[in-house]
Design a protein around this motif. Structure first.
Motif, PDB file in Angstrom:
ATOM      1  N   ILE A  47       0.826  -1.202   0.000  1.00 32.81           N
ATOM      2  CA  ILE A  47       0.000   0.000   0.000  1.00 32.81           C
ATOM      3  C   ILE A  47       0.864   1.257   0.000  1.00 32.81           C
ATOM      4  CG2 ILE A  47      -1.592   1.382   1.410  1.00 32.81           C
ATOM      5  CD1 ILE A  47      -2.871  -1.246   2.335  1.00 32.81           C
ATOM      6  N   ARG A  48       1.901   1.276   0.816  1.00 33.60           N
ATOM      7  CA  ARG A  48       2.714   2.485   0.999  1.00 33.60           C
ATOM      8  C   ARG A  48       3.785   2.683  -0.055  1.00 33.60           C
ATOM      9  NH1 ARG A  48      -0.741   5.459   3.422  1.00 33.60           N
ATOM     10  NH2 ARG A  48      -0.926   5.253   5.691  1.00 33.60           N
ATOM     11  N   THR A  49       4.329   1.599  -0.611  1.00 33.80           N
ATOM     12  CA  THR A  49       5.462   1.739  -1.528  1.00 33.80           C
ATOM     13  C   THR A  49       5.217   1.146  -2.904  1.00 33.80           C
ATOM     14  OG1 THR A  49       6.548  -0.372  -0.972  1.00 33.80           O
ATOM     15  CG2 THR A  49       6.972   1.514   0.491  1.00 33.80           C
ATOM     16  N   GLY A  50       4.180   0.320  -3.039  1.00 35.56           N
ATOM     17  CA  GLY A  50       3.947  -0.354  -4.313  1.00 35.56           C
ATOM     18  C   GLY A  50       4.792  -1.598  -4.491  1.00 35.56           C
ATOM     19  N   LYS A  51       5.586  -1.953  -3.471  1.00 33.72           N
ATOM     20  CA  LYS A  51       6.421  -3.157  -3.573  1.00 33.72           C
ATOM     21  C   LYS A  51       5.552  -4.388  -3.380  1.00 33.72           C
ATOM     22  CE  LYS A  51      10.394  -5.526  -1.521  1.00 33.72           C
ATOM     23  NZ  LYS A  51      10.958  -5.880  -2.840  1.00 33.72           N
ATOM     24  N   ALA A  52       5.439  -5.203  -4.412  1.00 32.51           N
ATOM     25  CA  ALA A  52       4.558  -6.365  -4.369  1.00 32.51           C
ATOM     26  C   ALA A  52       5.146  -7.456  -3.493  1.00 32.51           C
ATOM     27  CB  ALA A  52       4.320  -6.898  -5.773  1.00 32.51           C
ATOM     28  N   PRO A  53       4.325  -8.111  -2.678  1.00 33.53           N
ATOM     29  CA  PRO A  53       4.815  -9.228  -1.870  1.00 33.53           C
ATOM     30  C   PRO A  53       5.218 -10.398  -2.757  1.00 33.53           C
ATOM     31  CG  PRO A  53       2.423  -9.106  -1.760  1.00 33.53           C
ATOM     32  CD  PRO A  53       2.879  -7.873  -2.471  1.00 33.53           C
ATOM     33  N   GLU A  54       6.220 -11.125  -2.325  1.00 35.25           N
ATOM     34  CA  GLU A  54       6.722 -12.250  -3.106  1.00 35.25           C
ATOM     35  C   GLU A  54       5.926 -13.518  -2.802  1.00 35.25           C
ATOM     36  OE1 GLU A  54      10.824 -12.614  -2.205  1.00 35.25           O
ATOM     37  OE2 GLU A  54      11.373 -10.661  -3.078  1.00 35.25           O
ATOM     38  N   GLY A  55       5.844 -14.389  -3.784  1.00 33.53           N
ATOM     39  CA  GLY A  55       5.292 -15.714  -3.562  1.00 33.53           C
ATOM     40  C   GLY A  55       3.809 -15.827  -3.832  1.00 33.53           C
ATOM     41  N   PHE A  56       3.296 -16.992  -3.493  1.00 32.81           N
ATOM     42  CA  PHE A  56       1.919 -17.343  -3.800  1.00 32.81           C
ATOM     43  C   PHE A  56       1.046 -17.312  -2.549  1.00 32.81           C
ATOM     44  CE2 PHE A  56       4.617 -19.445  -6.951  1.00 32.81           C
ATOM     45  CZ  PHE A  56       4.031 -18.998  -8.132  1.00 32.81           C
ATOM     46  N   VAL A  57      -0.246 -17.153  -2.753  1.00 32.25           N
ATOM     47  CA  VAL A  57      -1.214 -17.168  -1.663  1.00 32.25           C
ATOM     48  C   VAL A  57      -1.140 -18.513  -0.957  1.00 32.25           C
ATOM     49  CG1 VAL A  57      -3.664 -17.021  -1.077  1.00 32.25           C
ATOM     50  CG2 VAL A  57      -2.725 -15.588  -2.905  1.00 32.25           C
ATOM     51  N   HIS A  58      -0.965 -18.484   0.360  1.00 30.88           N
ATOM     52  CA  HIS A  58      -0.814 -19.708   1.160  1.00 30.88           C
ATOM     53  C   HIS A  58       0.339 -20.582   0.647  1.00 30.88           C
ATOM     54  CE1 HIS A  58      -5.223 -18.820   1.827  1.00 30.88           C
ATOM     55  NE2 HIS A  58      -4.729 -18.756   3.034  1.00 30.88           N
ATOM     56  N   GLY A  59       1.278 -19.979  -0.098  1.00 34.56           N
ATOM     57  CA  GLY A  59       2.401 -20.736  -0.635  1.00 34.56           C
ATOM     58  C   GLY A  59       2.014 -21.733  -1.701  1.00 34.56           C
ATOM     59  N   ASN A  60       0.809 -21.573  -2.256  1.00 29.67           N
ATOM     60  CA  ASN A  60       0.278 -22.554  -3.209  1.00 29.67           C
ATOM     61  C   ASN A  60       0.160 -21.895  -4.585  1.00 29.67           C
ATOM     62  OD1 ASN A  60      -1.185 -24.370  -4.704  1.00 29.67           O
ATOM     63  ND2 ASN A  60      -2.752 -24.717  -3.147  1.00 29.67           N
ATOM     64  N   GLU A  61       0.953 -22.373  -5.525  1.00 27.09           N
ATOM     65  CA  GLU A  61       0.964 -21.780  -6.866  1.00 27.09           C
ATOM     66  C   GLU A  61      -0.423 -21.799  -7.503  1.00 27.09           C
ATOM     67  OE1 GLU A  61       3.412 -22.169 -11.113  1.00 27.09           O
ATOM     68  OE2 GLU A  61       3.965 -23.403  -9.371  1.00 27.09           O
ATOM     69  N   ALA A  62      -1.207 -22.821  -7.199  1.00 27.99           N
ATOM     70  CA  ALA A  62      -2.536 -22.932  -7.795  1.00 27.99           C
ATOM     71  C   ALA A  62      -3.458 -21.799  -7.368  1.00 27.99           C
ATOM     72  CB  ALA A  62      -3.156 -24.278  -7.420  1.00 27.99           C
ATOM     73  N   GLU A  63      -3.196 -21.189  -6.210  1.00 30.80           N
ATOM     74  CA  GLU A  63      -4.038 -20.099  -5.729  1.00 30.80           C
ATOM     75  C   GLU A  63      -3.617 -18.738  -6.271  1.00 30.80           C
ATOM     76  OE1 GLU A  63      -5.528 -19.979  -1.767  1.00 30.80           O
ATOM     77  OE2 GLU A  63      -4.765 -21.966  -1.306  1.00 30.80           O
ATOM     78  N   GLY A  64      -2.492 -18.700  -6.969  1.00 31.80           N
ATOM     79  CA  GLY A  64      -2.065 -17.454  -7.598  1.00 31.80           C
ATOM     80  C   GLY A  64      -1.146 -16.620  -6.735  1.00 31.80           C
ATOM     81  N   LEU A  65      -0.635 -15.556  -7.311  1.00 31.52           N
ATOM     82  CA  LEU A  65       0.289 -14.663  -6.618  1.00 31.52           C
ATOM     83  C   LEU A  65      -0.432 -13.834  -5.556  1.00 31.52           C
ATOM     84  CD1 LEU A  65       2.294 -13.368  -9.704  1.00 31.52           C
ATOM     85  CD2 LEU A  65       3.173 -14.864  -7.900  1.00 31.52           C
TER      86      LEU A  65
END
Length: 256
Positions: free
Chosen positions: A214-232
């Motif tokens: 929100i503050r810097t625009g830096k996107a968090p790394e990795g996947f939702v719940h660490g699961n690639e199937a759930e997306g970034l």
């Protein structure tokens, strides 16, 4: 993690207290503040700011458990801050409303059932507020608002907001600056619903990651719940934000 963003908790907290004083100076010297006390960080920090800005005698906390839900330290928090507290159990009111809707022939969805208590709680706050010449506090923070973690016309309502432009990380820092006990400020956040789980476990990313985005625009790394199937994680954040903008924007209206 280096983010390039710094936050001055002391300066912001003092400015927030001053803003609150000025808001209530316009409202009138006898006007009080009323807020729902869930025992979570947002209501606790909001109550602490109000007590400092107005004095404890002008702040009313209302704990509104549903059925057998606990007070979640709301009574201890209000006692320490020296503010008046009411406990209103909304369980029967919620159940009666659901029964009446069922009697009318409508079967509510799970989401509709979950959102009835927050809306009943807000009606309760306005009833107590009107009786006591009090403005109702919206205690939502920027992070939760950004991804839609508020019930429209429920906890998302209110007459004024102290935390709407502050992220979770910033709210925590202000609570620490104000000297609120660590266990209350840093309590693991959840939605307060029956059988709920911690927010971050549910959404699949941390508030710290969200706040940096929100503050810097830096996107968090990795996947939702660490699961690639759930997306970034960043895709889910953006999707949640887009889907819930209607909660933040003024009501659309026809003009001619």
């Amino acid at each position: 993690m280096e983010t390039g963003y710094t936050f001055d908790a002391a300066k912001t907290a003092e400015a927030l207290i001053q803003w609150t004083k000025e808001y209530f100076a316009q409202a009138g010297p006898d006007t009080k503040a009323v807020l729902g006390m869930s025992g979570g960080k947002d209501s606790t920090v909001s109550a602490a700011v109000l007590a400092k800005a107005l004095g404890p005698d002008r702040v009313i906390g209302v704990s509104m458990p549903q059925g057998s839900q606990s007070l979640n330290d709301a009574d201890r928090i209000c006692s320490q801050l020296g503010i008046k507290m009411y406990t209103v159990n909304v369980g029967k009111a919620c159940q009666e409303l659901m029964n009446a809707i069922a009697d009318a022939g409508e079967e509510l969805t799970k989401a509709s059932i979950q959102n009835i208590p927050p809306r009943v709680r807000m009606a309760t706050l306005y009833a107590i507020g009107q009786t006591n010449n009090a403005r109702v506090v919206n205690t939502c923070n920027l992070s939760e608002d950004y991804i839609g973690y508020a019930t429209k016309f429920g906890d998302g309502a209110g007459d004024f907001s102290l935390l709407a432009n502050l992220t979770v990380t910033e709210v925590l820092a202000i609570g620490d600056y104000l000297g609120v006990p660590y266990e209350w400020v840093h309590k693991t956040p959840d939605d307060g619903l029956p059988h709920s789980c911690p927010d971050e476990e549910k959404i699949g990313f941390t508030y710290a990651e969200l706040d940096i985005y929100i503050r810097t625009g830096k996107a968090p790394e990795g996947f939702v719940h660490g699961n690639e199937a759930e997306g970034l994680k960043v895709d889910k954040i953006d999707r949640m934000h887009r889907a819930n903008l209607h909660k933040l924007q003024p009501m659309p209206s026809f003009r001619f």
